[in-house]
Motif scaffolding. Structure first.
Motif, mmCIF file in Angstrom:
data_model
loop_
_atom_site.group_PDB
_atom_site.id
_atom_site.type_symbol
_atom_site.label_atom_id
_atom_site.label_comp_id
_atom_site.label_asym_id
_atom_site.label_seq_id
_atom_site.Cartn_x
_atom_site.Cartn_y
_atom_site.Cartn_z
ATOM 1 N N ALA A 180 13.482 54.740 18.849
ATOM 2 C CA ALA A 180 13.825 53.582 19.650
ATOM 3 C C ALA A 180 13.240 53.533 20.912
ATOM 4 C CB ALA A 180 15.544 53.359 19.312
ATOM 5 N N ALA A 181 13.573 54.589 21.566
ATOM 6 C CA ALA A 181 13.080 55.169 23.055
ATOM 7 C C ALA A 181 11.745 54.660 23.228
ATOM 8 C CB ALA A 181 13.523 56.286 23.757
ATOM 9 N N GLY A 182 10.949 54.998 22.291
ATOM 10 C CA GLY A 182 9.508 54.836 22.365
ATOM 11 C C GLY A 182 9.126 53.374 22.050
ATOM 12 N N LEU A 183 9.991 52.630 21.224
ATOM 13 C CA LEU A 183 9.710 51.260 20.876
ATOM 14 C C LEU A 183 10.037 50.379 22.167
ATOM 15 C CD1 LEU A 183 11.249 50.865 17.415
ATOM 16 C CD2 LEU A 183 8.785 50.485 18.035
ATOM 17 N N ASP A 243 5.079 39.358 22.186
ATOM 18 C CA ASP A 243 5.829 39.139 20.902
ATOM 19 C C ASP A 243 7.154 40.141 21.284
ATOM 20 O OD1 ASP A 243 6.700 38.342 18.402
ATOM 21 O OD2 ASP A 243 5.389 39.688 17.498
ATOM 22 N N ALA A 244 7.824 39.870 22.243
ATOM 23 C CA ALA A 244 9.082 40.807 22.731
ATOM 24 C C ALA A 244 10.140 40.595 21.549
ATOM 25 C CB ALA A 244 9.636 40.177 24.177
ATOM 26 N N ARG A 245 10.258 39.230 20.982
ATOM 27 C CA ARG A 245 11.484 39.309 20.186
ATOM 28 C C ARG A 245 11.353 40.167 18.860
ATOM 29 N NH1 ARG A 245 16.076 39.600 19.277
ATOM 30 N NH2 ARG A 245 16.715 38.039 20.686
ATOM 31 N N ALA A 246 10.031 40.180 18.452
ATOM 32 C CA ALA A 246 9.489 41.230 17.321
ATOM 33 C C ALA A 246 10.027 42.586 17.480
ATOM 34 C CB ALA A 246 8.271 40.986 16.678
ATOM 35 N N LYS A 247 9.336 42.890 18.913
ATOM 36 C CA LYS A 247 9.729 44.450 19.234
ATOM 37 C C LYS A 247 11.264 44.527 19.535
ATOM 38 C CE LYS A 247 5.299 44.617 21.323
ATOM 39 N NZ LYS A 247 4.382 44.241 22.448
ATOM 40 N N ALA A 248 12.030 43.437 19.807
ATOM 41 C CA ALA A 248 13.462 43.999 20.028
ATOM 42 C C ALA A 248 14.121 43.937 18.388
ATOM 43 C CB ALA A 248 14.160 42.795 20.870
ATOM 44 N N ASN A 249 13.553 43.315 17.685
ATOM 45 C CA ASN A 249 14.018 43.417 16.351
ATOM 46 C C ASN A 249 13.707 44.733 15.710
ATOM 47 O OD1 ASN A 249 14.885 40.907 16.452
ATOM 48 N ND2 ASN A 249 13.499 39.778 15.381
ATOM 49 N N ALA A 250 12.570 45.189 15.961
ATOM 50 C CA ALA A 250 12.298 46.559 15.506
ATOM 51 C C ALA A 250 13.167 47.500 16.066
ATOM 52 C CB ALA A 250 10.797 46.869 15.910
ATOM 53 N N ILE A 251 13.449 47.450 17.077
ATOM 54 C CA ILE A 251 14.623 48.546 18.029
ATOM 55 C C ILE A 251 15.951 48.172 17.210
ATOM 56 C CG2 ILE A 251 15.737 49.129 20.033
ATOM 57 C CD1 ILE A 251 12.980 48.280 21.516
ATOM 58 N N LYS A 252 16.180 47.026 16.823
ATOM 59 C CA LYS A 252 17.380 46.665 16.172
ATOM 60 C C LYS A 252 17.692 47.331 14.641
ATOM 61 C CE LYS A 252 19.568 42.358 16.720
ATOM 62 N NZ LYS A 252 20.792 42.719 17.338
ATOM 63 N N TYR A 303 22.932 51.341 23.192
ATOM 64 C CA TYR A 303 22.457 50.768 24.593
ATOM 65 C C TYR A 303 21.015 50.648 24.899
ATOM 66 C CZ TYR A 303 27.069 50.846 26.738
ATOM 67 O OH TYR A 303 28.356 50.627 26.949
ATOM 68 N N ILE A 304 20.194 51.462 24.173
ATOM 69 C CA ILE A 304 18.697 51.024 24.158
ATOM 70 C C ILE A 304 18.392 49.826 23.471
ATOM 71 C CG2 ILE A 304 16.668 51.786 22.870
ATOM 72 C CD1 ILE A 304 17.459 54.640 23.090
ATOM 73 N N GLU A 305 19.096 49.386 22.186
ATOM 74 C CA GLU A 305 19.231 48.170 21.603
ATOM 75 C C GLU A 305 19.454 47.046 22.571
ATOM 76 O OE1 GLU A 305 20.309 44.921 19.299
ATOM 77 O OE2 GLU A 305 21.823 46.264 19.932
ATOM 78 N N ALA A 306 20.614 47.329 23.276
ATOM 79 C CA ALA A 306 21.230 46.374 24.266
ATOM 80 C C ALA A 306 20.077 45.979 25.399
ATOM 81 C CB ALA A 306 22.460 46.772 24.917
ATOM 82 N N ALA A 307 19.389 47.008 25.988
ATOM 83 C CA ALA A 307 18.518 46.808 26.759
ATOM 84 C C ALA A 307 17.323 45.884 26.421
ATOM 85 C CB ALA A 307 17.987 48.005 27.608
ATOM 86 N N ALA A 308 16.885 46.080 25.173
ATOM 87 C CA ALA A 308 15.603 45.316 24.560
ATOM 88 C C ALA A 308 16.308 43.894 24.261
ATOM 89 C CB ALA A 308 15.346 46.167 23.049
#
Length: 198
Positions: free
Chosen positions: A25-28, A38-47, A90-95
C-alpha cells in the motif's frame, strides 16, 4: 519436560502477511503521488490492499479468541494487530483524500512524505520479522522507525509553514493541511507498532 500443548505460531505468519500488505500500500501511494494520472484507479488499488489487510486483522482476532497458548502476550498480539490495521487505514485515507479533494497535482512535500512512509514501512517490516525469533536487532529497526517518525514530524511542520505562507486560496490550504496531517499519522501508527514490540 516437553510442551504438551503446541504454541500457535501462525500469528507471526499473519503479522508478516499484514506487513507485506502495508509495504504494498505504501508503494502504491508513493507511485500515485509521483504519477497522478488515473488517480481514482490507484486509490482503488490501495483500498483493495486495505480490504485484504482487514481480512488478516479479522483472522488474527479470530485466532486470538480460539488459541489456548499464544507465542507472545495476548494483549500485545491484539495491540499489534490493531496498530498494523491503523497503518493501512491511514495510507488508504491519504490516497482517498487526494482523490476526493480533487487535487490537480501532488506537491513536493506530499511526495517527500510518501518517501518517508515507504522507508518507515520497510523498517517496521524488518522489526516485525525479528518477532518470531526475538532477534535483538529488532531494536535498531525500531530506532529507525522512530527516527523516520521524527523526520515526518519535521516535514509536516515545514510543509504547513510553507503552505500558510505561499498558498493564497484558503480552500487549498484546508485540503493540503488535511492530506499532510493524514500522511503524518501513518508514521505515528508505524511508531505505535514498533512501540508495542519494544
Amino acid at each position: 519436560m516437553f510442551n504438551l500443548i503446541p504454541r500457535e505460531v501462525r500469528f507471526f505468519d499473519l503479522f508478516d502477511q499484514q506487513s507485506q500488505h502495508i509495504i504494498k500500500a505504501a508503494g502504491l501511494l508513493h507511485a500515485m503521488v509521483h504519477d497522478f494520472g488515473d488517480a481514482r484507479a490507484k486509490a482503488n488499488a490501495i483500498k483493495e490492499v486495505e480490504h485484504q489487510g482487514d481480512q488478516v486483522t479479522h483472522e488474527i482476532v479470530r485466532r486470538l479468541n480460539t488459541t489456548f497458548i499464544t507465542p507472545i502476550d495476548r494483549e500485545d498480539i491484539h495491540d499489534l494487530a490493531t496498530h498494523l490495521d491503523d497503518v493501512l487505514d491511514y495510507i488508504e485515507a491519504a490516497a482517498e483524500r487526494l482523490v476526493v479533494y480533487r487535487i490537480k497535482e501532488p506537491t513536493s512535500a506530499c511526495r517527500a512524505m510518501a518517501e518517508v512512509i515507504v522507508q518507515q514501512t520497510h523498517s517496521m517490516d524488518r522489526a516485525i520479522k525479528c518477532l518470531r525469533t526475538m532477534d535483538q536487532s529488532f531494536h535498531e529497526h525500531a530506532v529507525e522507525v522512530n527516527r523516520l517518525e521524527n523526520a515526518a514530524d519535521a516535514l509536516l511542520r515545514d510543509s504547513l509553514a510553507a503552505l500558510f505562507e505561499e498558498q493564497g486560496d484558503p480552500i487549498e490550504v484546508i485540503k493540503w493541511k488535511e492530506i499532510y496531517e493524514t500522511m503524518e499519522i501513518v508514521t505515528d501508527r508505524c511508531e505505535d507498532v514498533a512501540n508495542v514490540m519494544a
